[in-house]
Design an enzyme around this catalytic site. Structure first.
Site, mmCIF file in Angstrom:
data_model
loop_
_atom_site.group_PDB
_atom_site.id
_atom_site.type_symbol
_atom_site.label_atom_id
_atom_site.label_comp_id
_atom_site.label_asym_id
_atom_site.label_seq_id
_atom_site.Cartn_x
_atom_site.Cartn_y
_atom_site.Cartn_z
ATOM 1 N N GLY A 37 0.790 -1.223 0.000
ATOM 2 C CA GLY A 37 0.000 0.000 0.000
ATOM 3 C C GLY A 37 0.823 1.274 0.000
ATOM 4 O O GLY A 37 0.288 2.359 0.217
ATOM 5 N N GLU A 78 12.477 12.728 11.987
ATOM 6 C CA GLU A 78 11.521 12.837 10.886
ATOM 7 C C GLU A 78 10.747 14.147 10.915
ATOM 8 O O GLU A 78 9.876 14.365 10.088
ATOM 9 C CB GLU A 78 10.545 11.652 10.915
ATOM 10 C CG GLU A 78 11.217 10.289 10.938
ATOM 11 C CD GLU A 78 12.003 9.934 9.692
ATOM 12 O OE1 GLU A 78 12.219 10.814 8.823
ATOM 13 O OE2 GLU A 78 12.413 8.770 9.580
#
Length: 148
Positions: A39, A82
């Site tokens: 996905g 991040e």
């Protein structure tokens, strides 16, 4: 959470052998196992990749499980790497829970950092996915601190 939590699925500069693995993960993991996450597709970034949600795609990476007692600290450090803050509209990445499939066929729920909606929309519109689904590794001019 008594020092433990879900593993992390890493697909870029945090993978074993990559620069950020040495900086953030070396000596702090109980296990590191190759796996895949469906996905998603990979898009190149400035020295690090973005995983973008896309049906039919698959990304290759590693499932990393933290040693007991370092999980909360590691989670905070990876969120900072991040540049992820829950609910921040300026995030480049979002941390989400997804299924990873290991080489032996086991499915494990894991955290993964995917491109935030605005970044993902831009990459879908003008980017070119990495067809193999595997980050080719850092280049000589890649930033040492890039997300991964």
């Amino acid at each position: 959470m008594n020092g433990t939590g879900p593993p992390f699925f890493v697909y870029g500069t945090l993978r074993p052998g990559e620069h950020n693995h040495d900086l953030y993960l070396r000596g702090r993991t109980r296990s590191e196992e190759p796996g895949r996450m469906a996905g998603l597709v990979l898009h190149p970034g400035p020295g690090y990749p973005y995983a973008v949600e896309e049906p039919g795609g698959t990304v290759t990476g590693d499932l990393v499980t933290a040693l007991p007692g370092v999980y909360e600290e590691l989670l905070a450090e990876l969120d900072a790497l991040e540049e992820y803050a829950p609910g921040d509209p300026h995030n480049l990445y979002e941390r989400v829970m997804r299924d990873a499939v290991l080489a032996d066929g086991r499915t494990v729920r894991a955290w993964v950092y995917i491109a935030a909606p605005s970044v993902a929309a831009r990459l879908r519109a003008v980017g070119r996915p990495i067809e193999s689904g595997e980050w080719p590794g850092a280049t000589a001019d890649a930033p040492a601190h890039g997300p991964g």
